[in-house]
Enzyme design. Structure first.
Site, PDB file in Angstrom:
ATOM      1  N   ASN A  78      32.710  40.890  43.458  1.00 38.56           N
ATOM      2  CA  ASN A  78      32.819  41.264  42.051  1.00 38.56           C
ATOM      3  C   ASN A  78      32.590  42.762  41.946  1.00 38.56           C
ATOM      4  OD1 ASN A  78      32.720  38.404  40.767  1.00 38.56           O
ATOM      5  ND2 ASN A  78      31.069  38.463  42.272  1.00 38.56           N
ATOM      6  N   SER A 119      26.692  40.277  37.349  1.00 37.40           N
ATOM      7  CA  SER A 119      25.500  40.064  36.520  1.00 37.40           C
ATOM      8  C   SER A 119      24.392  39.304  37.248  1.00 37.40           C
ATOM      9  CB  SER A 119      25.889  39.346  35.235  1.00 37.40           C
ATOM     10  OG  SER A 119      26.537  38.143  35.542  1.00 37.40           O
ATOM     11  N   ARG A 158      22.791  31.182  43.289  1.00 34.60           N
ATOM     12  CA  ARG A 158      23.171  30.296  42.172  1.00 34.60           C
ATOM     13  C   ARG A 158      23.507  28.930  42.748  1.00 34.60           C
ATOM     14  NH1 ARG A 158      28.142  33.312  39.892  1.00 34.60           N
ATOM     15  NH2 ARG A 158      28.370  33.624  42.131  1.00 34.60           N
ATOM     16  N   GLU A 178      34.164  35.895  47.065  1.00 30.03           N
ATOM     17  CA  GLU A 178      34.833  37.052  46.461  1.00 30.03           C
ATOM     18  C   GLU A 178      33.857  38.206  46.372  1.00 30.03           C
ATOM     19  OE1 GLU A 178      35.619  37.104  42.295  1.00 30.03           O
ATOM     20  OE2 GLU A 178      33.766  36.063  41.778  1.00 30.03           O
ATOM     21  N   GLU A 215      38.560  36.566  36.387  1.00 31.45           N
ATOM     22  CA  GLU A 215      37.146  36.625  36.738  1.00 31.45           C
ATOM     23  C   GLU A 215      36.349  35.772  35.767  1.00 31.45           C
ATOM     24  OE1 GLU A 215      36.092  38.355  39.346  1.00 31.45           O
ATOM     25  OE2 GLU A 215      38.088  39.124  39.731  1.00 31.45           O
ATOM     26  N   GLY A 216      35.116  35.500  36.131  1.00 32.92           N
ATOM     27  CA  GLY A 216      34.196  34.889  35.166  1.00 32.92           C
ATOM     28  C   GLY A 216      34.048  33.390  35.294  1.00 32.92           C
ATOM     29  N   LYS A 244      41.760  39.292  43.160  1.00 32.55           N
ATOM     30  CA  LYS A 244      41.939  38.256  44.183  1.00 32.55           C
ATOM     31  C   LYS A 244      43.102  38.618  45.107  1.00 32.55           C
ATOM     32  CE  LYS A 244      38.939  35.336  42.091  1.00 32.55           C
ATOM     33  NZ  LYS A 244      38.184  36.239  41.215  1.00 32.55           N
ATOM     34  N   LYS A 288      43.894  30.270  43.133  1.00 27.61           N
ATOM     35  CA  LYS A 288      43.175  31.238  42.287  1.00 27.61           C
ATOM     36  C   LYS A 288      44.123  32.195  41.575  1.00 27.61           C
ATOM     37  CE  LYS A 288      38.926  31.470  44.992  1.00 27.61           C
ATOM     38  NZ  LYS A 288      37.821  32.373  45.362  1.00 27.61           N
ATOM     39  N   ARG A 318      28.926  42.836  43.736  1.00 34.61           N
ATOM     40  CA  ARG A 318      28.188  41.696  44.299  1.00 34.61           C
ATOM     41  C   ARG A 318      29.150  40.883  45.132  1.00 34.61           C
ATOM     42  NH1 ARG A 318      26.856  38.053  40.054  1.00 34.61           N
ATOM     43  NH2 ARG A 318      28.406  36.734  41.011  1.00 34.61           N
TER      44      ARG A 318
END
Ligand code: ADP
Ligand code: MG
Length: 474
Positions: free
Chosen positions: A146, A151, A450, A144, A368-369, A305, A364, A125
């Protein structure tokens, strides 16, 4: 950016009525999550947080994001096959970042033994924000890609209906009819099914590698059920189950308690906390196997990254994708400024610039997450502290994207209904399948919007900051 709901957003009575309808519609539509109190059972569930109103997204940028997705699929796939690039790019990072180093060790070990896997499946994604220029025009800028456990492709397919109903309740029937249908879960399942088919064993199953605590299980079930509908058997296992029940036969076919596994779809394994010694052993077993890993470890590394930062260097894309100047131009147009903090003059210079003007940047680490990046004063302090140590190398710097906020309501269980200034992040799901050297599938599979309140610099839906949304194209 246009604010299409200006007339209703401040109408308290209308908003209250619409919010009550929205919550029930979300529950009916299956926009669900397990609760923080009972994350391991589905007896008590609640709605996943979402916006009351769909958010305005410029049509041209939305189309641009879709148009570049096949290019990014190609790029990720190319990186995953380029040992020299991964080795060079991650050389400085793995000296200081233990997690990336451990992934890299498994990567090298698997290559040394020789790959048993011949079919490759990528599900990624690519996330973007709409950067607002000084003249007020918005530009699509990538946050970024993923490449593991991307998800919300399931739950997001259900928000358009909810938002359509909300708009009708608010008297916006015409606008409601313009919301786009969207079903990433179907596209992801198509990719998994294709990989399963090419693996070529009717009896073999698809294994979802899942977390210890599975709050977001309904999102995964959307993909899972699409596979059952295609008569493909799905099992759900954790790393520790693999450690206990997993084995390879002489040709490195993967078995779980005697059941052959064709595809391993990771929804876990992207942060250090997912691993203890046994889980690392389980990961190695999976990577050594013939099963189609989604992603394989090389593709996971392609999503770091550090790799993203190297891609923005002049000439890198040309080396990775020779003979594809149009694809390169499309991708590069979405890149924000990215900077290496490797030891040396280039890193010294940008570190000093960021310390002097921290609000221009995001710092960064290789994580992740959500919730790991540093901003503003905190960025300045951390960078000041590590600027002369090798630890600096475990981070990258990125230009901060500054979207134009819009008013909306973030609906969360047990939270008061209040208006917030919000910004949105658009994700496009990509799916591809490669057999040997031949790419047999390469698609954009749908989108995810989002939205979060501007007070929060960082964080996704699972981190409790952002909420699900639906784009309203303007
Ligand atoms: P993670 O892998 O943790 O999701 P991201 O790079 O996606 O890391 O960053 C997490 C969040 O931080 C994003 O969802 C976004 O809200 C914010 N963010 C990241 N990069 C930028 C940026 N360059 N400008 C503004 N916000 C950013
Ligand atoms: Mg992210």
């Amino acid at each position: 950016m246009a604010a299409p709901w200006r007339d209703v957003v401040r109408d308290a009575a209308a908003v209250r009525e619409a919010a009550a309808v929205a919550v029930d519609a979300a529950l009916l539509a299956g926009v669900l999550m397990r609760t923080g109190e009972q994350p391991q059972a589905s007896d008590v569930v609640n709605y996943a947080p979402f916006t009351l109103l769909p958010s305005a997204v410029p049509r041209a940028l939305f189309e641009q994001a879709y148009a570049v997705q096949q290019d990014f699929n190609l790029l990720v796939d190319a990186i995953s096959q380029n040992k020299e690039f991964l080795e060079q790019t991650l050389a400085s990072t793995i000296k200081v970042d233990d997690f990336t180093a451990q992934l890299f060790r498994i990567y090298m070990q698997v290559l040394e033994e020789g790959l048993a896997q011949t079919v490759f499946l990528g599900i990624n994604r690519s996330d973007y924000m709409f950067d607002c220029g000084l003249d007020g025009t918005a530009a699509l800028k990538q946050i970024e890609i993923n490449t593991i456990a991307a998800s919300f492709g399931g739950l997001t397919s259900r928000t358009a209906d909810v938002h359509g109903l909300v708009l009708k309740v608010l008297g916006k029937t015409e606008e409601a009819s313009h919301l786009l249908p969207n079903n990433p879960a179907k596209g992801l399942a198509l990719g998994i099914a294709k990989a399963w088919e090419l693996y070529g064993s009717q009896r073999a199953v698809v294994m979802f590698l899942v977390e210890e605590i599975q709050r977001n299980i309904f999102d995964q079930r959307c993909v899972e059920n699409e596979l059952w509908n295609r008569n493909i058997r799905v099992i759900r296992k954790r790393f520790r189950d693999v450690f206990e029940q997993g084995s390879l036969d002489a040709s490195r076919r993967l078995y779980m308690d005697g059941q052959e596994v064709a595809v391993v779809y990771y929804r876990e394994g992207y942060v250090p906390q997912n691993y203890d010694r046994q889980n690392w052993e389980a990961r190695l077993l999976l990577e050594r196997s013939r099963a189609v890993k989604c992603p394989d470890i090389a593709t996971q590394l392609a999503g770091t990254k550090k790799v993203q930062q190297e891609l923005s260097r002049p000439g890198t894309l040309e080396k990775l994708l020779p003979g594809r100047p149009e694809a390169i131009a499309r991708m590069r147009a979405t890149f924000a400024g990215l900077y290496s903090l490797d030891e040396g003059e280039e890193g010294d210079r940008i570190a000093a610039t960021a310390i002097a003007d921290p609000d221009r940047f995001v710092l960064k680490p290789q994580r992740e997450g959500g919730g790991n990046n540093l901003y503003g004063e905190e960025l300045r302090q951390v960078l000041e502290k590590i600027k002369d140590s090798p630890e600096r190398t475990s981070y990258i710097l990125m230009d901060k994207i500054k979207p134009q906020p819009a008013l909306n309501y973030l609906l969360r269980a047990h939270s008061p209904l209040q208006v917030s200034e919000c910004i949105s992040e658009l994700g496009i799901f990509g799916v591809y399948v490669r057999q040997g050297q031949e790419l047999v599938l390469n698609q954009a599979a749908g989108h995810l919007l989002r939205t979060k309140a501007i007070e929060h610099a960082d964080g996704g839906v699972a981190a409790g900051v952002a909420v699900l949304d639906t784009p309203y194209l303007v």
